[in-house]
Design a protein around this motif. Structure first.
Motif, PDB file in Angstrom:
ATOM      1  N   TRP A  24       0.827  -1.202   0.000  1.00 57.12           N
ATOM      2  CA  TRP A  24       0.000   0.000   0.000  1.00 57.12           C
ATOM      3  C   TRP A  24       0.863   1.254   0.000  1.00 57.12           C
ATOM      4  O   TRP A  24       1.697   1.457   0.865  1.00 57.12           O
ATOM      5  CB  TRP A  24      -0.906  -0.034   1.240  1.00 57.12           C
ATOM      6  N   HIS A  25       0.673   2.102  -1.044  1.00 54.66           N
ATOM      7  CA  HIS A  25       1.375   3.377  -1.187  1.00 54.66           C
ATOM      8  C   HIS A  25       2.889   3.216  -1.119  1.00 54.66           C
ATOM      9  O   HIS A  25       3.608   4.126  -0.681  1.00 54.66           O
ATOM     10  CB  HIS A  25       0.912   4.369  -0.110  1.00 54.66           C
ATOM     11  N   GLY A  26       3.396   2.052  -1.544  1.00 55.99           N
ATOM     12  CA  GLY A  26       4.834   1.834  -1.573  1.00 55.99           C
ATOM     13  C   GLY A  26       5.486   1.700  -0.217  1.00 55.99           C
ATOM     14  O   GLY A  26       6.707   1.818  -0.101  1.00 55.99           O
ATOM     15  N   ARG A  27       4.673   1.409   0.818  1.00 51.12           N
ATOM     16  CA  ARG A  27       5.214   1.320   2.176  1.00 51.12           C
ATOM     17  C   ARG A  27       5.966   0.018   2.407  1.00 51.12           C
ATOM     18  O   ARG A  27       6.812  -0.067   3.299  1.00 51.12           O
ATOM     19  CB  ARG A  27       4.063   1.449   3.183  1.00 51.12           C
ATOM     20  N   THR A  28       5.647  -1.028   1.627  1.00 49.09           N
ATOM     21  CA  THR A  28       6.332  -2.309   1.764  1.00 49.09           C
ATOM     22  C   THR A  28       6.791  -2.797   0.390  1.00 49.09           C
ATOM     23  O   THR A  28       6.224  -2.439  -0.647  1.00 49.09           O
ATOM     24  CB  THR A  28       5.427  -3.386   2.395  1.00 49.09           C
ATOM     25  N   LEU A  29       7.817  -3.614   0.425  1.00 56.16           N
ATOM     26  CA  LEU A  29       8.328  -4.275  -0.774  1.00 56.16           C
ATOM     27  C   LEU A  29       8.613  -5.717  -0.393  1.00 56.16           C
ATOM     28  O   LEU A  29       9.263  -5.977   0.628  1.00 56.16           O
ATOM     29  CB  LEU A  29       9.593  -3.575  -1.265  1.00 56.16           C
ATOM     30  N   SER A  30       8.120  -6.656  -1.214  1.00 54.79           N
ATOM     31  CA  SER A  30       8.246  -8.075  -0.879  1.00 54.79           C
ATOM     32  C   SER A  30       8.645  -8.877  -2.108  1.00 54.79           C
ATOM     33  O   SER A  30       8.428  -8.450  -3.256  1.00 54.79           O
ATOM     34  CB  SER A  30       6.919  -8.630  -0.339  1.00 54.79           C
ATOM     35  N   SER A  31       9.207 -10.064  -1.857  1.00 50.10           N
ATOM     36  CA  SER A  31       9.560 -10.971  -2.945  1.00 50.10           C
ATOM     37  C   SER A  31       9.804 -12.367  -2.382  1.00 50.10           C
ATOM     38  O   SER A  31      10.134 -12.521  -1.203  1.00 50.10           O
ATOM     39  CB  SER A  31      10.824 -10.484  -3.653  1.00 50.10           C
ATOM     40  N   ARG A  32       9.646 -13.360  -3.234  1.00 49.66           N
ATOM     41  CA  ARG A  32      10.065 -14.718  -2.875  1.00 49.66           C
ATOM     42  C   ARG A  32      11.583 -14.766  -2.864  1.00 49.66           C
ATOM     43  O   ARG A  32      12.254 -14.162  -3.704  1.00 49.66           O
ATOM     44  CB  ARG A  32       9.507 -15.726  -3.882  1.00 49.66           C
ATOM     45  N   THR A  33      12.120 -15.475  -1.887  1.00 49.63           N
ATOM     46  CA  THR A  33      13.566 -15.619  -1.770  1.00 49.63           C
ATOM     47  C   THR A  33      13.903 -17.089  -1.508  1.00 49.63           C
ATOM     48  O   THR A  33      13.014 -17.894  -1.222  1.00 49.63           O
ATOM     49  CB  THR A  33      14.130 -14.757  -0.618  1.00 49.63           C
ATOM     50  N   ALA A  40      12.419 -22.036   0.079  1.00 47.14           N
ATOM     51  CA  ALA A  40      11.658 -20.866  -0.339  1.00 47.14           C
ATOM     52  C   ALA A  40      11.127 -20.107   0.880  1.00 47.14           C
ATOM     53  O   ALA A  40      10.580 -20.707   1.808  1.00 47.14           O
ATOM     54  CB  ALA A  40      10.504 -21.278  -1.246  1.00 47.14           C
ATOM     55  N   CYS A  41      11.312 -18.792   0.883  1.00 42.80           N
ATOM     56  CA  CYS A  41      10.818 -17.914   1.937  1.00 42.80           C
ATOM     57  C   CYS A  41      10.225 -16.663   1.299  1.00 42.80           C
ATOM     58  O   CYS A  41      10.386 -16.411   0.103  1.00 42.80           O
ATOM     59  CB  CYS A  41      11.948 -17.500   2.892  1.00 42.80           C
ATOM     60  N   LEU A  77       6.946 -16.826  11.023  1.00 42.54           N
ATOM     61  CA  LEU A  77       7.968 -15.784  10.947  1.00 42.54           C
ATOM     62  C   LEU A  77       9.302 -16.397  11.344  1.00 42.54           C
ATOM     63  O   LEU A  77       9.472 -16.860  12.468  1.00 42.54           O
ATOM     64  CB  LEU A  77       7.611 -14.623  11.880  1.00 42.54           C
ATOM     65  N   HIS A  78      10.268 -16.392  10.401  1.00 40.85           N
ATOM     66  CA  HIS A  78      11.563 -17.022  10.647  1.00 40.85           C
ATOM     67  C   HIS A  78      12.574 -16.074  11.298  1.00 40.85           C
ATOM     68  O   HIS A  78      13.318 -16.465  12.195  1.00 40.85           O
ATOM     69  CB  HIS A  78      12.165 -17.528   9.334  1.00 40.85           C
ATOM     70  N   HIS A  95       9.560 -14.604   6.195  1.00 42.08           N
ATOM     71  CA  HIS A  95       8.423 -15.451   6.518  1.00 42.08           C
ATOM     72  C   HIS A  95       8.483 -16.772   5.740  1.00 42.08           C
ATOM     73  O   HIS A  95       9.134 -16.872   4.695  1.00 42.08           O
ATOM     74  CB  HIS A  95       7.110 -14.752   6.136  1.00 42.08           C
ATOM     75  N   GLU A  96       7.737 -17.731   6.255  1.00 40.01           N
ATOM     76  CA  GLU A  96       7.460 -18.960   5.501  1.00 40.01           C
ATOM     77  C   GLU A  96       6.825 -18.590   4.164  1.00 40.01           C
ATOM     78  O   GLU A  96       5.984 -17.687   4.089  1.00 40.01           O
ATOM     79  CB  GLU A  96       6.516 -19.835   6.316  1.00 40.01           C
ATOM     80  N   TYR A  97       7.207 -19.287   3.104  1.00 36.90           N
ATOM     81  CA  TYR A  97       6.624 -19.031   1.783  1.00 36.90           C
ATOM     82  C   TYR A  97       5.374 -19.880   1.600  1.00 36.90           C
ATOM     83  O   TYR A  97       5.402 -21.101   1.769  1.00 36.90           O
ATOM     84  CB  TYR A  97       7.624 -19.348   0.679  1.00 36.90           C
ATOM     85  N   VAL A  98       4.267 -19.237   1.281  1.00 29.69           N
ATOM     86  CA  VAL A  98       2.994 -19.918   1.062  1.00 29.69           C
ATOM     87  C   VAL A  98       2.765 -20.029  -0.436  1.00 29.69           C
ATOM     88  O   VAL A  98       2.757 -19.020  -1.157  1.00 29.69           O
ATOM     89  CB  VAL A  98       1.842 -19.145   1.738  1.00 29.69           C
ATOM     90  N   THR A  99       2.577 -21.243  -0.927  1.00 26.06           N
ATOM     91  CA  THR A  99       2.450 -21.449  -2.376  1.00 26.06           C
ATOM     92  C   THR A  99       1.036 -21.165  -2.890  1.00 26.06           C
ATOM     93  O   THR A  99       0.850 -20.975  -4.091  1.00 26.06           O
ATOM     94  CB  THR A  99       2.823 -22.902  -2.744  1.00 26.06           C
ATOM     95  N   GLU A 100       0.058 -21.142  -2.001  1.00 20.59           N
ATOM     96  CA  GLU A 100      -1.319 -20.883  -2.455  1.00 20.59           C
ATOM     97  C   GLU A 100      -1.469 -19.438  -2.922  1.00 20.59           C
ATOM     98  O   GLU A 100      -0.902 -18.515  -2.345  1.00 20.59           O
ATOM     99  CB  GLU A 100      -2.303 -21.134  -1.312  1.00 20.59           C
ATOM    100  N   ARG A 101      -2.295 -19.262  -3.950  1.00 21.00           N
ATOM    101  CA  ARG A 101      -2.613 -17.918  -4.416  1.00 21.00           C
ATOM    102  C   ARG A 101      -3.541 -17.218  -3.429  1.00 21.00           C
ATOM    103  O   ARG A 101      -4.328 -17.862  -2.743  1.00 21.00           O
ATOM    104  CB  ARG A 101      -3.290 -17.968  -5.790  1.00 21.00           C
ATOM    105  N   VAL A 102      -3.485 -15.882  -3.409  1.00 22.95           N
ATOM    106  CA  VAL A 102      -4.471 -15.135  -2.636  1.00 22.95           C
ATOM    107  C   VAL A 102      -5.793 -15.125  -3.398  1.00 22.95           C
ATOM    108  O   VAL A 102      -5.831 -15.298  -4.618  1.00 22.95           O
ATOM    109  CB  VAL A 102      -4.003 -13.696  -2.351  1.00 22.95           C
ATOM    110  N   CYS A 103      -6.872 -14.924  -2.668  1.00 19.14           N
ATOM    111  CA  CYS A 103      -8.204 -14.970  -3.280  1.00 19.14           C
ATOM    112  C   CYS A 103      -8.474 -13.790  -4.204  1.00 19.14           C
ATOM    113  O   CYS A 103      -9.313 -13.886  -5.102  1.00 19.14           O
ATOM    114  CB  CYS A 103      -9.265 -15.008  -2.191  1.00 19.14           C
TER     115      CYS A 103
END
Length: 261
Positions: A24-33, A40-41, A77-78, A95-103
């Protein structure tokens, strides 16, 4: 943000292995690692001006992990690391990587969504656990209700008499399609009873079939505490819309407010 993200990945010992996702509004940035031991995280970087790098939202996911990891369906949370640069504070969470898509790609549900009965049963069970968990964090304050409900709905702010711990941001962009996992816990805390499902309903009003399922699965919405929770959530989303977020919800929110008043 990108430089801080790269530094955080190095500090946490992970390799960036997916596209970037901005919050939201560029407040966070995320990626699979990829982590050499955990595989995968999900790396999430939160930013704030350096003098505001603290408080409820800043600490939310860490506190939620202590209360809920292993007890409800949420990513574990790792690890966490924090840094400062160029007048900004950065908090990186692995964080743990969740493979499921969001709704839904957005908090506002626009496309048809018909989860199976098992999805609703799992969500109800997890929310029951969340609502019963003790916390001293506060997600909604009576003072805000007293001040803001009259401004946006022209009615007195309702008195909250029934409180429970809430996820705090429950919508279909924070729920996955199969289990479901509940994502993004930074706002959890005490709120009016029924707050979480009132939020899920309000963000789903453009898809009447799903909104009907929310009402069917959560009878609290038909109670007086549930009515109060809906009025408060409607006010929150109208205030958000006044700042440019999801203005398409305004007509249906006002219609629901009329039905509840």
């Amino acid at each position: 943000m990108r430089r801080a993200f790269t530094r955080s990945a190095e500090t946490l010992g992970v390799t960036i292995a997916g596209p970037e996702f901005w919050g939201w509004h560029g407040r966070t940035l995320s990626s699979r690692t990829e982590h050499p031991g955990r595989g995968a995280c999900w790396l999430r970087l939160l930013s704030a001006p350096q003098d505001k790098g603290a408080g409820k939202i800043w600490e939310g996911n860490r506190h939620a992990a202590a209360v809920f990891d292993g007890r409800v369906h949420k990513p574990l949370l790792h690890d966490i690391t924090q840094s400062n640069s160029d007048g900004y504070a950065y908090r990186a969470e692995l964080h743990e990587y969740v493979t499921e898509r969001v709704c839904s790609p957005s908090p506002v549900l626009r496309a048809a969504l018909a989860p199976p009965t098992s999805w609703w049963e799992s969500l109800r069970a997890d929310l029951d656990h969340v609502h019963a968990a003790p916390t001293d964090r506060v997600a909604v304050r009576q003072e805000w209700v007293d001040r803001t409900v009259p401004r946006f709905l022209d009615i007195p702010g309702p008195r909250i008499t029934d409180w429970a711990t809430a996820h705090g941001d429950l919508h279909t962009a924070n729920l996955t399609t199969t289990t479901p996992y509940l994502l993004d816990w930074e706002g959890f805390g005490l709120a009016p009873v029924g707050y979480d499902v009132a939020m899920l309903l309000a963000y789903s009003l453009l898809t009447p079939a799903f909104a009907h399922r929310v009402r069917d699965n959560f009878p609290v919405l038909k109670t007086e505490p549930g009515r109060i929770a809906q009025i408060i959530v409607i006010t929150e989303l109208l205030q958000s819309a006044s700042r440019g977020d999801h203005p398409e919800l305004v007509p249906v929110l006002r219609l629901l407010a009329t039905e509840l008043s």
